[in-house]
Design an enzyme around this catalytic site. Structure first.
Site, PDB file in Angstrom:
ATOM      1  N   GLU A  46     -76.548  -2.602  34.829  1.00 43.97           N
ATOM      2  CA  GLU A  46     -77.177  -3.445  35.843  1.00 43.97           C
ATOM      3  C   GLU A  46     -77.159  -2.780  37.218  1.00 43.97           C
ATOM      4  O   GLU A  46     -78.094  -2.935  38.002  1.00 43.97           O
ATOM      5  CB  GLU A  46     -76.466  -4.793  35.907  1.00 43.97           C
ATOM      6  CG  GLU A  46     -76.582  -5.635  34.650  1.00 43.97           C
ATOM      7  CD  GLU A  46     -75.546  -5.268  33.600  1.00 43.97           C
ATOM      8  OE1 GLU A  46     -75.530  -5.912  32.542  1.00 43.97           O
ATOM      9  OE2 GLU A  46     -74.747  -4.336  33.838  1.00 43.97           O
ATOM     10  N   ARG A 102     -70.933   5.406  25.025  1.00 47.00           N
ATOM     11  CA  ARG A 102     -71.342   4.576  26.161  1.00 47.00           C
ATOM     12  C   ARG A 102     -70.214   4.368  27.145  1.00 47.00           C
ATOM     13  O   ARG A 102     -70.423   4.387  28.358  1.00 47.00           O
ATOM     14  CB  ARG A 102     -71.862   3.223  25.661  1.00 47.00           C
ATOM     15  CG  ARG A 102     -72.190   2.263  26.811  1.00 47.00           C
ATOM     16  CD  ARG A 102     -73.076   1.137  26.396  1.00 47.00           C
ATOM     17  NE  ARG A 102     -73.350   0.218  27.490  1.00 47.00           N
ATOM     18  CZ  ARG A 102     -74.199   0.453  28.480  1.00 47.00           C
ATOM     19  NH1 ARG A 102     -74.860   1.596  28.516  1.00 47.00           N
ATOM     20  NH2 ARG A 102     -74.389  -0.436  29.439  1.00 47.00           N
ATOM     21  N   GLU A 140     -74.754  11.352  34.005  1.00 38.01           N
ATOM     22  CA  GLU A 140     -75.576  12.501  33.648  1.00 38.01           C
ATOM     23  C   GLU A 140     -76.517  12.214  32.474  1.00 38.01           C
ATOM     24  O   GLU A 140     -77.026  13.140  31.854  1.00 38.01           O
ATOM     25  CB  GLU A 140     -74.688  13.704  33.316  1.00 38.01           C
ATOM     26  CG  GLU A 140     -73.939  14.249  34.516  1.00 38.01           C
ATOM     27  CD  GLU A 140     -73.203  15.540  34.230  1.00 38.01           C
ATOM     28  OE1 GLU A 140     -73.049  16.352  35.165  1.00 38.01           O
ATOM     29  OE2 GLU A 140     -72.778  15.754  33.068  1.00 38.01           O
ATOM     30  N   ASN A 170     -80.506   0.444  26.342  1.00 36.43           N
ATOM     31  CA  ASN A 170     -81.765   0.650  27.045  1.00 36.43           C
ATOM     32  C   ASN A 170     -82.413   1.977  26.647  1.00 36.43           C
ATOM     33  O   ASN A 170     -81.810   3.037  26.794  1.00 36.43           O
ATOM     34  CB  ASN A 170     -81.479   0.619  28.553  1.00 36.43           C
ATOM     35  CG  ASN A 170     -82.662   1.047  29.380  1.00 36.43           C
ATOM     36  OD1 ASN A 170     -83.797   0.847  28.986  1.00 36.43           O
ATOM     37  ND2 ASN A 170     -82.390   1.628  30.534  1.00 36.43           N
ATOM     38  N   GLU A 207     -84.847   4.614  30.002  1.00 30.93           N
ATOM     39  CA  GLU A 207     -84.493   5.855  30.699  1.00 30.93           C
ATOM     40  C   GLU A 207     -84.912   7.070  29.886  1.00 30.93           C
ATOM     41  O   GLU A 207     -85.415   8.056  30.433  1.00 30.93           O
ATOM     42  CB  GLU A 207     -82.999   5.897  30.998  1.00 30.93           C
ATOM     43  CG  GLU A 207     -82.581   7.116  31.808  1.00 30.93           C
ATOM     44  CD  GLU A 207     -81.109   7.116  32.164  1.00 30.93           C
ATOM     45  OE1 GLU A 207     -80.718   7.938  33.022  1.00 30.93           O
ATOM     46  OE2 GLU A 207     -80.343   6.309  31.584  1.00 30.93           O
TER      47      GLU A 207
END
Length: 418
Positions: free
Chosen positions: A60, A263, A304, A328, A331
């Site tokens: 977020e 993650r 990164e 997501n 990106e």
């Protein structure tokens, strides 16, 4: 009465909240820093008018960047207060915004804590990112005439059912919002059923986040250093998925390099131990580039991901092989990286379906199918080139969300003030 009961239960759960903090602090000692902020106690007051944006954690925080920058341009005399709940989110905010925003933890939803928070900062209005709806916080904001909006909002069918079961508590909270900018029509419909008004569909703000140029350049440097070696990326993997990725890895040509990026940073050591236990030759990003003998490069770095996407020939986006809802993929598309996803993408349902329809992504059924798809695509440059072009077109086609969202926020905040 429902909110009083909720607050009473929250107070009863305080020991468990502390145990959770202590448990998380075993891996991230930063969880025990700034504890006063979690109860609404802050330092000196800030001079001048202030706007408040809440982004709970890393995703977020990064997604909020175009909106935060647009708010700064629209209200240049105001400071931006960016609140969050996790140390990793706070670190991401430092990387993204530097000293352009004021940072603080949003307190737990105790009545006294949220009242102290609002009294200390006195924001002119607040913007909550995605799904952060807290009953006591919103009730306190309403008492103080602080309009609060929900931006980039998403609400899965499962979450909507959960809120529906506690309608006596949830409905007044949602009704306290000055407005909601939803990602999709389905999100808007579910939010409207919970009593939100007004609610508008704006799209996903993450499409407006531009990959950092320096990270893209870093990825290209890595690519040049590795030469012609095929590279595939397993991005944002969750607990239990690394074993499945390694199962897929056995089906991929041995000359290909797997870049494995968990993650959560607190799991870097755990995944390194897994690779060591399997006897897999691997290198760590923190120790430099992988050598020719390395089959896996462990991405144990923060901030990164764009560089990893720029390096990779294609990427599997994690959280989707297990029923975790996916992560997501926007990106990756913005970086022009073809995407593979598993069967479980309910957290990003619309974006995933749109990417699949555009040819920017492919879905695989399980770990074995993932290995087959990676091996096939790495050997088919024509197919990869088509997916790269489709990914970039898909990302461009969905941009422009920030302007629509900013116009709604300006309207709703001004309307509430009147």
């Amino acid at each position: 009465m429902a909110r009083l009961t909720y607050s009473f239960v929250l107070y009863l759960l305080t020991p468990l909240i502390w145990l959770r903090l202590l448990w998380r602090a075993r891996r991230q000692p930063e969880y025990l820093q700034r504890l006063g902020e979690r109860y609404g106690f802050y330092g000196r007051r800030l001079p001048g008018p202030l706007l408040w944006v809440h982004a709970v954690s890393v995703g977020e925080t990064r997604a909020a960047q175009p909106l935060v920058e647009a708010l700064q341009r629209r209200w240049p005399a105001h400071r931006i207060l960016l609140t969050g709940m996790t140390p990793t989110g706070r670190q991401a905010a430092r990387e993204v915004y530097g000293d352009r925003v004021v940072q603080a933890y949003l307190p737990y939803d105790y009545p006294g804590a949220v009242d102290r928070f609002l009294r200390h900062f006195s924001p002119e209005f607040g913007v909550l990112m995605e799904t952060e709806v807290w009953p006591n916080l919103l009730a306190a904001a309403r008492r103080r005439a602080v309009p609060v909006m929900l931006a980039n909002a998403r609400l899965s069918a499962r979450s909507a059912r959960g809120y529906g079961r506690i309608g006596a508590l949830a409905r007044p909270a949602f009704a306290s919002l000055a407005g909601v900018a939803a990602q999709t029509a389905d999100d808007a419909a579910r939010l409207a059923e919970l009593g939100v008004a007004p609610v508008e569909v704006c799209g996903n703000l993450k499409f407006d986040v531009q990959p950092p140029a320096d990270k893209l350049a870093l990825g290209r440097q890595w690519r040049a250093a590795l030469g012609e070696r095929p590279v595939w990326l397993a991005a944002s993997t969750r607990e239990g998925e690394e074993e499945l990725v390694l199962q897929a890895w056995r089906s991929v040509a041995p000359e290909a390099l797997l870049v494995l990026v968990p993650r959560h940073p607190q799991r870097f050591a755990e995944v390194a131990a897994l690779l060591g236990a399997r006897g897999i030759e691997f290198a760590r990003r923190s120790e430099g580039l992988p050598g020719p003998a390395s089959r896996v490069w462990l991405g144990d770095s923060m901030g990164e991901m764009a560089a990893y996407y720029a390096l990779a020939d294609l990427a599997f986006v994690g959280g989707s092989l297990l029923p975790l809802g996916g992560q997501n993929l926007i990106e990756a598309a913005a970086c022009g990286c073809p995407v593979l996803v598993g069967p479980h993408t309910f957290n990003f349902k619309q974006a995933t379906e749109d990417a699949l329809a555009a040819g920017a992504a492919l879905r695989v059924a399980d770990a074995d199918a993932l290995g087959v798809a990676v091996d096939r695509l790495l050997a088919d440059e024509t197919a990869l080139a088509g997916m790269r072009e489709a990914a970039q077109s898909f990302a461009r086609a969905h941009q422009g969300v920030t302007g629509r969202m900013l116009a709604l926020i300006a309207d709703w905040s001004g309307r509430a003030a009147r």
